[in-house]
Design a protein around this motif. Structure first.
Motif, PDB file in Angstrom:
ATOM      1  N   ASN A  74      33.754  26.767  43.739  1.00 28.46           N
ATOM      2  CA  ASN A  74      32.716  25.850  43.240  1.00 28.46           C
ATOM      3  C   ASN A  74      33.129  25.202  41.928  1.00 28.46           C
ATOM      4  N   LEU A  75      33.851  25.917  41.099  1.00 27.81           N
ATOM      5  CA  LEU A  75      34.348  25.358  39.850  1.00 27.81           C
ATOM      6  C   LEU A  75      35.229  24.151  40.152  1.00 27.81           C
ATOM      7  N   ILE A 112      30.618  29.780  34.675  1.00 26.43           N
ATOM      8  CA  ILE A 112      31.461  29.743  35.866  1.00 26.43           C
ATOM      9  C   ILE A 112      30.980  30.774  36.884  1.00 26.43           C
ATOM     10  N   ILE A 113      30.514  31.922  36.384  1.00 30.98           N
ATOM     11  CA  ILE A 113      29.895  32.913  37.259  1.00 30.98           C
ATOM     12  C   ILE A 113      28.507  33.240  36.723  1.00 30.98           C
ATOM     13  N   GLU A 114      27.638  33.684  37.636  1.00 35.90           N
ATOM     14  CA  GLU A 114      26.273  34.057  37.259  1.00 35.90           C
ATOM     15  C   GLU A 114      26.247  35.458  36.660  1.00 35.90           C
ATOM     16  N   LYS A 115      25.154  35.779  36.004  1.00 38.31           N
ATOM     17  CA  LYS A 115      25.029  37.051  35.291  1.00 38.31           C
ATOM     18  C   LYS A 115      25.221  38.254  36.212  1.00 38.31           C
ATOM     19  N   ARG A 116      24.593  38.231  37.387  1.00 36.45           N
ATOM     20  CA  ARG A 116      24.711  39.376  38.294  1.00 36.45           C
ATOM     21  C   ARG A 116      26.166  39.605  38.701  1.00 36.45           C
ATOM     22  N   SER A 138      41.861  34.718  33.815  1.00 38.42           N
ATOM     23  CA  SER A 138      42.726  34.496  32.648  1.00 38.42           C
ATOM     24  C   SER A 138      43.335  33.096  32.657  1.00 38.42           C
ATOM     25  N   HIS A 139      43.760  32.634  33.814  1.00 38.96           N
ATOM     26  CA  HIS A 139      44.318  31.283  33.918  1.00 38.96           C
ATOM     27  C   HIS A 139      43.250  30.233  33.611  1.00 38.96           C
ATOM     28  N   ILE A 140      42.075  30.417  34.160  1.00 42.10           N
ATOM     29  CA  ILE A 140      40.988  29.467  33.906  1.00 42.10           C
ATOM     30  C   ILE A 140      40.631  29.456  32.426  1.00 42.10           C
ATOM     31  N   TYR A 184      32.846  36.025  44.052  1.00 37.14           N
ATOM     32  CA  TYR A 184      33.728  35.586  42.972  1.00 37.14           C
ATOM     33  C   TYR A 184      34.614  34.440  43.461  1.00 37.14           C
ATOM     34  N   LYS A 185      35.215  34.629  44.608  1.00 31.88           N
ATOM     35  CA  LYS A 185      36.078  33.581  45.186  1.00 31.88           C
ATOM     36  C   LYS A 185      35.292  32.285  45.334  1.00 31.88           C
ATOM     37  N   ASN A 186      34.080  32.379  45.845  1.00 34.56           N
ATOM     38  CA  ASN A 186      33.250  31.189  46.039  1.00 34.56           C
ATOM     39  C   ASN A 186      32.878  30.528  44.716  1.00 34.56           C
TER      40      ASN A 186
END
Length: 140
Positions: free
Chosen positions: A135-136, A84-88, A58-60, A129-131
């Motif tokens: 990475n972002l 920001i995240i992949e589909k899987r 939400s912040h992002i 998710y954290k990673n």
């Protein structure tokens, strides 16, 4: 601009909660089913993990000017839509958000096998998710 300090603090909380809940990753279904204290600890910690992930998203989303999500589950879709995240990982986190609703709103009896399955196989999704969030920050 994304508030890095806030996100990093939330990522540290996420890591702490992953470590705490990992203590229960070897539980058997019958052990989980017969101990209400373990159930409460595990379910509440899962809820906190999921809510922390949603809060980070939400912040992002807000700080980046992305579209406003329609639900907790949709927050992860917005992250996916913006690469920001992949589909899987989006699919896995979307399921976690829906599972959180079951825990919080008591929509149904919580299936002990699902909980134990999450403990055994799905905690890694929180690390992924954290990673992805880390990475972002590396890209910015």
């Amino acid at each position: 601009m994304v508030d890095r300090t806030l996100i990093l603090r939330k990522l540290a909380d996420l890591e702490k909660h992953i470590g705490q809940i990992s203590e229960y990753s070897n539980l058997r279904v019958n052990e989980y089913a017969r101990d209400w204290k373990i159930q409460r600890i595990v379910e509440r910690t899962l809820q906190m993990l999921i809510e922390n992930c949603v809060d980070i998203a939400s912040h992002i989303i807000s700080d980046s000017g992305f579209r406003v999500p329609e639900s907790y589950a949709d927050t992860f879709k917005v992250l996916y839509e913006n690469k920001i995240i992949e589909k899987r990982l989006f699919t896995r986190m979307e399921k976690m958000a829906r599972f959180r609703n079951i825990i919080v709103h008591h929509y149904d009896k919580i299936d002990e096998e699902i909980i134990v399955g999450i403990l055994r196989k799905d905690l890694d999704d929180f690390i992924k998710y954290k990673n992805a969030i880390i990475n972002l920050f590396k890209k910015v």
